[in-house]
Design an enzyme around this catalytic site. Structure first.
Site, PDB file in Angstrom:
ATOM      1  N   ASP A 215     -19.974  85.878-146.353  1.00 41.04           N
ATOM      2  CA  ASP A 215     -19.084  86.323-147.431  1.00 41.04           C
ATOM      3  C   ASP A 215     -20.107  87.555-148.435  1.00 41.04           C
ATOM      4  O   ASP A 215     -19.722  87.723-149.395  1.00 41.04           O
ATOM      5  CB  ASP A 215     -18.847  85.272-148.854  1.00 41.04           C
ATOM      6  CG  ASP A 215     -18.229  84.208-148.064  1.00 41.04           C
ATOM      7  OD1 ASP A 215     -17.193  84.359-147.253  1.00 41.04           O
ATOM      8  OD2 ASP A 215     -18.670  82.896-148.431  1.00 41.04           O
TER       9      ASP A 215
ATOM     10  N   LYS B  29     -18.135  91.679-145.527  1.00 42.98           N
ATOM     11  CA  LYS B  29     -18.098  92.403-144.149  1.00 42.98           C
ATOM     12  C   LYS B  29     -16.272  92.792-143.882  1.00 42.98           C
ATOM     13  O   LYS B  29     -16.467  93.768-143.525  1.00 42.98           O
ATOM     14  CB  LYS B  29     -18.080  91.096-143.245  1.00 42.98           C
ATOM     15  CG  LYS B  29     -19.497  90.603-143.046  1.00 42.98           C
ATOM     16  CD  LYS B  29     -19.804  89.531-142.215  1.00 42.98           C
ATOM     17  CE  LYS B  29     -18.792  88.189-142.443  1.00 42.98           C
ATOM     18  NZ  LYS B  29     -19.512  87.507-143.567  1.00 42.98           N
TER      19      LYS B  29
ATOM     20  N   LYS C   4     -14.348  94.026-146.113  1.00 40.31           N
ATOM     21  CA  LYS C   4     -14.165  95.396-146.796  1.00 40.31           C
ATOM     22  C   LYS C   4     -14.759  96.665-146.055  1.00 40.31           C
ATOM     23  O   LYS C   4     -14.326  97.691-145.806  1.00 40.31           O
ATOM     24  CB  LYS C   4     -14.830  95.376-148.167  1.00 40.31           C
ATOM     25  CG  LYS C   4     -14.928  96.688-148.818  1.00 40.31           C
ATOM     26  CD  LYS C   4     -15.345  97.132-149.976  1.00 40.31           C
ATOM     27  CE  LYS C   4     -15.638  98.466-150.223  1.00 40.31           C
ATOM     28  NZ  LYS C   4     -15.447  98.939-151.500  1.00 40.31           N
TER      29      LYS C   4
ATOM     30  N   GLY D 122     -13.498  83.934-143.763  1.00 39.07           N
ATOM     31  CA  GLY D 122     -12.479  84.573-144.879  1.00 39.07           C
ATOM     32  C   GLY D 122     -12.829  85.944-145.320  1.00 39.07           C
ATOM     33  O   GLY D 122     -13.786  85.989-145.921  1.00 39.07           O
ATOM     34  N   HIS D 123     -11.954  87.043-144.765  1.00 41.22           N
ATOM     35  CA  HIS D 123     -12.427  88.351-144.944  1.00 41.22           C
ATOM     36  C   HIS D 123     -11.402  89.009-145.907  1.00 41.22           C
ATOM     37  O   HIS D 123     -10.276  88.921-145.439  1.00 41.22           O
ATOM     38  CB  HIS D 123     -12.548  88.877-143.733  1.00 41.22           C
ATOM     39  CG  HIS D 123     -13.640  88.435-142.848  1.00 41.22           C
ATOM     40  ND1 HIS D 123     -13.849  89.101-141.613  1.00 41.22           N
ATOM     41  CD2 HIS D 123     -14.566  87.769-143.077  1.00 41.22           C
ATOM     42  CE1 HIS D 123     -15.077  88.199-141.113  1.00 41.22           C
ATOM     43  NE2 HIS D 123     -15.350  87.312-141.846  1.00 41.22           N
TER      44      HIS D 123
ATOM     45  N   GLN E  41     -19.209  85.180-140.738  1.00 40.71           N
ATOM     46  CA  GLN E  41     -20.171  84.279-141.350  1.00 40.71           C
ATOM     47  C   GLN E  41     -21.445  85.144-141.426  1.00 40.71           C
ATOM     48  O   GLN E  41     -21.413  86.229-141.569  1.00 40.71           O
ATOM     49  CB  GLN E  41     -20.817  83.094-140.220  1.00 40.71           C
ATOM     50  CG  GLN E  41     -19.688  81.939-140.092  1.00 40.71           C
ATOM     51  CD  GLN E  41     -18.629  82.239-139.292  1.00 40.71           C
ATOM     52  OE1 GLN E  41     -18.796  82.433-138.179  1.00 40.71           O
ATOM     53  NE2 GLN E  41     -17.402  82.219-139.635  1.00 40.71           N
TER      54      GLN E  41
HETATM   55  P1  GDP Z   1     -16.772  88.370-145.872  1.00 42.44           P
HETATM   56  O1  GDP Z   1     -16.354  87.111-145.633  1.00 42.44           O
HETATM   57  O2  GDP Z   1     -18.195  88.844-145.629  1.00 42.44           O
HETATM   58  O3  GDP Z   1     -15.650  89.525-145.368  1.00 42.44           O
HETATM   59  O4  GDP Z   1     -16.640  88.740-147.633  1.00 42.44           O
HETATM   60  P2  GDP Z   1     -15.451  87.880-148.518  1.00 42.44           P
HETATM   61  O5  GDP Z   1     -14.332  88.818-148.444  1.00 42.44           O
HETATM   62  O6  GDP Z   1     -15.349  86.513-148.145  1.00 42.44           O
HETATM   63  O7  GDP Z   1     -15.999  87.864-149.736  1.00 42.44           O
HETATM   64  C1  GDP Z   1     -16.286  89.357-150.462  1.00 42.44           C
HETATM   65  C2  GDP Z   1     -15.605  89.216-151.626  1.00 42.44           C
HETATM   66  O8  GDP Z   1     -15.971  90.308-152.507  1.00 42.44           O
HETATM   67  C3  GDP Z   1     -14.068  89.807-151.580  1.00 42.44           C
HETATM   68  O9  GDP Z   1     -13.388  88.979-152.519  1.00 42.44           O
HETATM   69  C4  GDP Z   1     -14.301  91.402-151.507  1.00 42.44           C
HETATM   70  O10 GDP Z   1     -13.079  91.662-151.986  1.00 42.44           O
HETATM   71  C5  GDP Z   1     -15.042  91.410-152.772  1.00 42.44           C
HETATM   72  N1  GDP Z   1     -16.053  92.672-152.894  1.00 42.44           N
HETATM   73  C6  GDP Z   1     -16.403  93.303-151.389  1.00 42.44           C
HETATM   74  N2  GDP Z   1     -17.204  94.349-151.756  1.00 42.44           N
HETATM   75  C7  GDP Z   1     -17.416  94.557-153.137  1.00 42.44           C
HETATM   76  C8  GDP Z   1     -18.021  95.368-154.167  1.00 42.44           C
HETATM   77  O11 GDP Z   1     -18.730  96.065-153.869  1.00 42.44           O
HETATM   78  N3  GDP Z   1     -17.924  94.920-155.504  1.00 42.44           N
HETATM   79  C9  GDP Z   1     -16.948  93.736-155.748  1.00 42.44           C
HETATM   80  N4  GDP Z   1     -17.074  93.332-157.176  1.00 42.44           N
HETATM   81  N5  GDP Z   1     -16.658  92.984-154.878  1.00 42.44           N
HETATM   82  C10 GDP Z   1     -16.543  93.197-153.568  1.00 42.44           C
HETATM   83  P1  IMO Z   2     -17.341  84.545-143.699  1.00 41.21           P
HETATM   84  O1  IMO Z   2     -17.064  85.017-142.282  1.00 41.21           O
HETATM   85  C1  IMO Z   2     -19.536  81.568-145.665  1.00 41.21           C
HETATM   86  C2  IMO Z   2     -20.338  77.831-143.747  1.00 41.21           C
HETATM   87  C3  IMO Z   2     -19.598  76.565-144.396  1.00 41.21           C
HETATM   88  C4  IMO Z   2     -20.686  75.591-144.164  1.00 41.21           C
HETATM   89  C5  IMO Z   2     -21.055  75.771-142.690  1.00 41.21           C
HETATM   90  C6  IMO Z   2     -20.547  75.093-141.477  1.00 41.21           C
HETATM   91  O2  IMO Z   2     -16.207  84.480-144.507  1.00 41.21           O
HETATM   92  O3  IMO Z   2     -18.593  85.027-143.921  1.00 41.21           O
HETATM   93  P2  IMO Z   2     -18.237  75.550-140.207  1.00 41.21           P
HETATM   94  O4  IMO Z   2     -16.794  75.173-140.947  1.00 41.21           O
HETATM   95  O5  IMO Z   2     -18.480  76.903-139.684  1.00 41.21           O
HETATM   96  O6  IMO Z   2     -18.555  74.394-139.227  1.00 41.21           O
HETATM   97  O7  IMO Z   2     -19.198  75.264-141.552  1.00 41.21           O
HETATM   98  O8  IMO Z   2     -21.055  77.254-142.770  1.00 41.21           O
HETATM   99  N1  IMO Z   2     -19.463  78.858-143.413  1.00 41.21           N
HETATM  100  C7  IMO Z   2     -19.429  79.909-144.307  1.00 41.21           C
HETATM  101  N2  IMO Z   2     -19.978  80.376-145.452  1.00 41.21           N
HETATM  102  N3  IMO Z   2     -18.635  82.494-145.105  1.00 41.21           N
HETATM  103  C8  IMO Z   2     -18.101  82.210-143.934  1.00 41.21           C
HETATM  104  O9  IMO Z   2     -17.496  82.789-143.041  1.00 41.21           O
HETATM  105  C9  IMO Z   2     -18.592  80.745-143.407  1.00 41.21           C
HETATM  106  N4  IMO Z   2     -18.174  80.350-142.479  1.00 41.21           N
HETATM  107  C10 IMO Z   2     -18.533  79.027-142.372  1.00 41.21           C
HETATM  108  O10 IMO Z   2     -19.348  76.418-145.780  1.00 41.21           O
HETATM  109  O11 IMO Z   2     -21.512  75.530-144.873  1.00 41.21           O
HETATM  110 MG    MG Z   3     -15.877  85.379-146.434  1.00 37.90          MG
END
Ligand code: GDP
Ligand code: IMO
Ligand code: MG
Length: 430
Positions: free
Chosen positions: A13, A16, A18, A40-41, A224
């Site tokens: 999270d 990635k 973005k 979840g991206h 991840q």
């Molecule tokens: P990922 O799993 O690495 O793709 O990240 P996620 O999408 O799960 O979580 C990142 C969250 O932060 C998302 O809701 C993005 O829209 C948000 N985000 C990404 N870059 C920025 C930033 O520079 N500032 C803020 N405030 N939010 C951001």
């Molecule tokens: P993105 O790509 C954050 C975490 C779960 C749990 C552990 C194992 O959005 O960054 P799993 O279902 O993979 O066997 O769970 O890994 N986890 C993540 N945490 N971002 C993710 O993906 C994750 N994918 C798995 O919360 O702790």
């Molecule tokens: Mg994510």
């Protein structure tokens, strides 16, 4: 010519999605190489929000090839739903724009059931998985009993594969108090979706090698984060795949020499979803504030993410393990308004100072963060698109991070919006 690998350098999270979306303008192919719909991206483009799990973040740009590589574990039913929902948002997805490796393992409903049943066992420590069957599917891949995309093409082979998987799973299910799998119903379900999935199936290794030879640029999208890596993460509180940059090559069928630049995605503070050690975690109003300002709720499970200060020791470690050439520092804007900010530089363990996180779980749990305090800034950095728009203290914070992790900042992100991004070094040109 450069091919770029994007990996999360913390616990996932990091933003990635973005960054991959932003970079995909410069790429011809965007390929996922591990993980599944546990990812979840989130992408925000002109106010419109796209949430992707299994689909590469490049799909929202027209004219690019998106690839799901063999290193991924794919839930075909989820994919079909995800394609439908993203199409509803006006995105075009067809066999011309999406390709799935024929040797990709498929997540079955019994994988999810097993994942959730294990997590529900009170006697063992919960991992806090996403419950989507990721771990059980990877286990079956290594156990040589997984059903793969190519198996969908021939009903007789498919039945053999299902039989093989069920010998194992029905025994397990008995022990866990679950009903045996209804084989006939499962085969029916699989044969029903087979044509939909097979239209995207391709020898990805071959296509990507040809693309590479033709000088096309490949962007590898990791899911991840490195601290969830099966080998180098905070085991057993990890996911079940290698998520680090070395996996990009094996996860699609290219050689390691196809990787020219590794971009680590790094959040300006630290978060984690699920169980496991987290030395710089905050249980106070600062942690609450990071969570609220950063909207730190999981995209997949809706769980509240645990929040803490930036841990430079951890990121220095993951930069080394993935061979990160530069980082994209995200969510700097979330730190706006803190009077002072802390950075974890190492740990104290049994009276000794460590500059890395040790491997043993009990030691990880006992590591006490060593902090240095830096000055915060009161001005807003939200939406900044140039280095000059940043307050001096924010620039100093970024520079200090670079120094501590021994890696330069290539990109800086200041809001969820695609274009609120500052380019320092173009990974494709470096
Ligand atoms: P990922 O799993 O690495 O793709 O990240 P996620 O999408 O799960 O979580 C990142 C969250 O932060 C998302 O809701 C993005 O829209 C948000 N985000 C990404 N870059 C920025 C930033 O520079 N500032 C803020 N405030 N939010 C951001
Ligand atoms: P993105 O790509 C954050 C975490 C779960 C749990 C552990 C194992 O959005 O960054 P799993 O279902 O993979 O066997 O769970 O890994 N986890 C993540 N945490 N971002 C993710 O993906 C994750 N994918 C798995 O919360 O702790
Ligand atoms: Mg994510």
């Amino acid at each position: 010519m450069a091919n770029v690998v994007v990996v999360g350098a913390q616990w996932g999270d990091e933003g990635k999605g973005k960054i991959v979306d932003w970079l995909s303008e410069r790429a011809d192919v965007i390929a996922r190489f591990q993980g599944g719909h546990n990812a979840g991206h989130t992408l925000v483009i002109d106010g419109q929000v796209y949430k992707l799990n299994a689909l590469p973040s490049g799909v929202v740009r027209g004219g690019k090839l998106s690839v799901i590589g063999n290193g991924v574990v794919l839930d075909p039913w989820h994919l079909i739903k995800e394609i439908a929902s993203i199409r509803e948002q006006g995105v075009d997805i067809s066999p011309e724009t999406l390709m799935i490796a024929e040797n990709t393992p498929l997540i079955m409903p019994f994988h999810g059931e097993l994942d959730r049943a294990r997590e529900a066992q009170a006697s063992v420590a919960k991992i806090g998985t996403t419950g989507r069957g990721i771990g059980p599917c990877y286990e079956d891949k290594v156990g040589r009993r997984v059903i793969r995309v190519a198996d969908l093409a021939d009903p007789a082979t498919l039945e053999l594969r299902v039989d093989r998987a069920l010998v194992h799973h029905n025994a397990l299910r008995l022990g866990l108090g679950l009903e045996p799998v209804d084989k006939v119903a499962l085969l029916e379900k699989l044969n029903e979706i087979a044509p939909e999935i097979l239209q995207y199936a391709a020898p990805v290794w071959k296509v990507l090698n040809e693309k590479r030879r033709a000088g096309k640029r490949i962007l590898f999208e990791g899911a991840q984060g490195s601290l969830l890596d099966i080998d180098f993460g905070t085991y057993p509180f990890v996911t079940s795949s290698n998520v680090i940059a070395g996996q990009a090559a094996t996860g699609v069928g290219l050689g390691p020499n196809a990787i020219d630049f590794v971009l680590g995605i790094v959040k300006a503070y630290t978060t984690r979803v699920g169980e496991g050690p987290f030395p710089s975690e905050l249980h106070d109003e600062n942690g609450e504030r990071l969570g609220t300002r950063g909207r730190e709720f999981g995209t997949v499970t809706g769980r509240k993410r645990r929040c803490g200060w930036f841990d430079a020791a951890l990121v220095r470690q993951t930069c080394a393990i993935s061979g990160i050439n530069g980082i994209a520092l995200t969510k700097l804007d979330v730190l706006d308004g803190f009077e002072t900010i802390r950075i974890c530089t190492g740990y104290e363990l049994d009276g000794e100072v460590l500059d890395y996180l040790p491997t043993a779980s009990d030691q990880q749990a006992r590591c006490k963060p060593i902090y240095e305090e830096v000055e915060g800034w009161s001005q807003s950095t939200e939406g900044a698109r140039s280095w000059n728009d940043l307050p001096g203290a924010a620039v100093k914070y970024v520079r200090r991070i670079e120094e501590l992790i021994q890696c330069p900042v290539a990109l800086l992100s200041t809001s969820p919006e695609r274009d609120d991004t500052i380019l320092v070094t173009d990974p494709f040109e470096d």
